[in-house]
Write an enzyme that holds these catalytic residues in place. Structure first.
Site, PDB file in Angstrom:
ATOM      1  N   HIS A  56      -3.276  -5.364  -0.118  1.00 59.89           N
ATOM      2  CA  HIS A  56      -2.828  -5.880   1.181  1.00 59.89           C
ATOM      3  C   HIS A  56      -2.818  -7.412   1.159  1.00 59.89           C
ATOM      4  O   HIS A  56      -3.801  -8.050   1.557  1.00 59.89           O
ATOM      5  CB  HIS A  56      -3.746  -5.378   2.297  1.00 59.89           C
ATOM      6  CG  HIS A  56      -3.604  -3.929   2.603  1.00 59.89           C
ATOM      7  ND1 HIS A  56      -2.779  -3.450   3.602  1.00 59.89           N
ATOM      8  CD2 HIS A  56      -4.173  -2.835   2.025  1.00 59.89           C
ATOM      9  CE1 HIS A  56      -2.847  -2.130   3.638  1.00 59.89           C
ATOM     10  NE2 HIS A  56      -3.689  -1.731   2.688  1.00 59.89           N
ATOM     11  N   GLU A  73      -1.436  -9.422   3.105  1.00 55.60           N
ATOM     12  CA  GLU A  73      -1.452 -10.015   4.448  1.00 55.60           C
ATOM     13  C   GLU A  73      -2.841 -10.482   4.866  1.00 55.60           C
ATOM     14  O   GLU A  73      -2.976 -11.382   5.709  1.00 55.60           O
ATOM     15  CB  GLU A  73      -0.906  -9.019   5.485  1.00 55.60           C
ATOM     16  CG  GLU A  73      -1.777  -7.808   5.780  1.00 55.60           C
ATOM     17  CD  GLU A  73      -1.515  -6.608   4.887  1.00 55.60           C
ATOM     18  OE1 GLU A  73      -1.832  -5.472   5.286  1.00 55.60           O
ATOM     19  OE2 GLU A  73      -0.998  -6.812   3.767  1.00 55.60           O
ATOM     20  N   CYS A  80       0.841  -1.200   0.000  1.00 52.48           N
ATOM     21  CA  CYS A  80       0.000   0.000   0.000  1.00 52.48           C
ATOM     22  C   CYS A  80       0.878   1.254   0.000  1.00 52.48           C
ATOM     23  O   CYS A  80       1.514   1.561  -0.998  1.00 52.48           O
ATOM     24  CB  CYS A  80      -0.975  -0.042   1.175  1.00 52.48           C
ATOM     25  SG  CYS A  80      -2.365   1.104   1.003  1.00 52.48           S
TER      26      CYS A  80
END
Length: 545
Positions: free
Chosen positions: A515, A517, A379
């Site tokens: 993102h 994750e 990001c």
């Protein structure tokens, strides 16, 4: 199909681990072949955590459908296969907002709008909606029993248990059982008082999860059962463990899932936890270790980067290495210089907002690029990598983002002014738009370049990842940056937005606007994090020669 509900509450103190306990139980039930989901009900007045400070609340977890939710939903997705959605998390603020909107429309036909029945009914409706289509739904109530903010939620679940029938509802209460070194024993009185508090609002717990730094002895569990009117086999000891992924096995070893299945009259096979046993084995038997520096602005609260930290650990599992994470304040890079980045095997810059510490992140990206250190930008981590490359390679002096310098000469990162709202309609936004709920959110398709590193890592030409941002690469200046050597490795499905960049003549330099994750799990990992940790390990070996 009848849906069964397990309502999870906490007492004595906060941060006992309700989310982990609920997720672990859900993992066991899922391993028995049941269709399970988990909901989180948050008692704060904010409509969602999207505009809350990460230092106060921790990270904002983004679901596939673009909901900004509590970080506990990240735990849920890491423990079970069911994907969370906006139905899995709501707050007091959201409930009141919906009820007040209905009142203004006249939906209540002039009735006096009250907590009971209007607020409690709205809570019950959302819980039932979230549970549709599942065998078992775990509903975690945020906060601690006794908090004034939680009362409408507790009243709602009390009523709901009556509505659906007690044969389809269980109350599971987490409570602290502290060990007093001076007395040489654990103390049950806090648990007794916590249950008394629950009873005062009409809820008799069916299961007690006793949190302690050690196993609660059988005689103390029997004492708790006697005083709290709970079957002895339903008093479960949940001691501290060195890995949260051991908790499903810990709960199963005490027969918690058997007790629940019998209570709900569910006929299902024994749980197979072999996948979790494999995770535990990989975690306990690494072949090496690496040190990865994470440079951010919210490092005083690691929970602000919870999913990133977990994803790095998952990457370690896939490479059989322990990942040591060094948290570095980006402002320290500004004041002390890049010397504090020495001896790192890789560098990661996660997402964030605001100008504070940005120049430190830009300096960090330059250090990683010029010193051939593996780099992963997420990001804002992609945006600072782009700014750094534009300034120092493409000759665009003082290049910046309009988020930080609105009138900069080279706005290589700029606000996207047209978005699609939840209904698919085009919505025009500006710097003056509300901060809450005005970002590019949720799962978006990305097309990968055939010659890119990420294409090799993912092993597919098209991927879907989750986003949470307002600013994007400015396509007007992109050709000049590409001409200087930067590779655009991924674009949005409509080919309009840059999603991934790479530095080709570098061992491993990848930055993404999304993102990754949020989709990493201990059982499956994630291609980017697995590749990143592998690159860190290889860098360490090169440096050792």
């Amino acid at each position: 199909m009848t849906t069964n509900y397990i309502f999870v509450t906490g007492g004595v103190v906060s941060s006992l681990g309700k989310g982990i306990a609920a997720a672990s139980l859900a993992a066991i039930l899922e391993a028995r072949g049941l269709n399970v989901t988990i909901m989180k009900l948050d008692p704060y007045i904010n409509v969602d955590p999207g505009t809350m400070s990460p230092i106060q609340h921790g990270e904002v977890f983004v679901t596939e459908d673009g909901a900004e939710t509590d970080l506990d939903l990240g735990h849920y997705e890491r423990f079970i296969r069911t994907k969370m959605s906006r139905r899995n998390n709501f707050t007091t603020g959201r409930i009141y907002s919906d009820v007040l909107r209905k009142e203004r429309r006249g939906d209540y036909l002039g009735a006096t709008v009250q907590v009971i029945p209007h607020i409690t009914n709205a809570i019950k409706e959302r819980v039932l909606e979230g549970g549709e289509g599942h065998d078992v739904v775990l509903v975690e109530i945020g906060g601690t029993v006794g908090d004034i903010e939680s009362l409408p939620f507790l009243e709602a679940i009390r009523q709901l248990a009556v509505d659906i029938g007690r044969e389809h509802a269980l109350f599971m209460h987490l409570t602290l059982v502290p060990y007093l070194a001076a007395a040489g024993e654990v103390k049950t009185k806090p648990t007794q008082h916590s249950v008394k508090e629950l009873l005062s609002i009409g809820i008799q717990p069916d299961i007690l999860i006793c949190r302690s730094d050690r196993a609660v002895p059988a005689n103390e569990r029997a004492k708790i059962a006697l005083f709290c009117n709970v079957p002895e086999k339903a008093v479960i000891s949940m001691k501290d463990v060195d890995s949260i992924y051991k908790i499903p096995g810990l709960l199963k070893s005490q027969g918690l899932d058997d007790y629940i299945c019998k209570r709900f009259s569910l006929n299902c096979p024994e749980a197979n936890l072999s996948e979790w046993e494999q995770v535990i084995y990989e975690e306990a038997n690494p072949a090496g270790e690496v040190t990865i520096g994470m440079v951010g602005k919210y490092i005083e609260l690691p929970d602000a980067y919870k999913s990133v930290i977990e994803a790095l650990k998952h990457g370690g599992l896939k490479n059989r290495v322990t990942v040591n994470i060094k948290l570095i304040d980006s402002q320290d890079v500004e004041t002390r210089g890049v010397e504090i980045l020495k001896d790192l095997d890789a560098i990661l810059i996660p997402g964030g907002f605001g100008y504070r510490g940005v120049e430190g992140k830009i300096a960090t990206a330059r250090y990683a690029r010029e010193n051939n250190i593996p780099y992963l930008g997420i990001c804002l981590g992609m945006q600072v990598a782009l700014i750094e490359f534009a300034r120092n390679v493409a000759g665009m002096d003082n290049a910046n983002s309009t988020e930080f310098v609105p009138d900069c000469k080279y706005p290589v990162v700029a606000l996207i002014t047209e978005w699609r709202d939840e209904d698919g309609n085009v919505e025009v936004r500006s710097e003056k738009s509300d901060l809450g709920g005005t970002m590019r959110l949720g799962a978006q398709q990305c097309q990968l370049s055939d010659d890119s590193l990420v294409r090799q890592l993912y092993g597919a030409p098209t991927i879907v990842e989750r986003h949470r941002h307002r600013y994007e690469v400015n396509n007007m200046l992109l050709k000049q940056i590409e001409a200087a050597g930067l590779r655009v490795a991924g674009r949005s499905g409509d080919d309009q937005l840059v999603e991934i960049i790479e530095v080709p003549n570098h061992p491993w330099f990848v930055a993404c606007q999304f993102h990754p994750e949020f989709t990493s799990t201990p059982r499956d990992g994630h291609p980017l994090f697995a590749g990143f940790v592998k690159a860190a390990n290889e860098h360490q070996k090169r440096q050792a020669k």
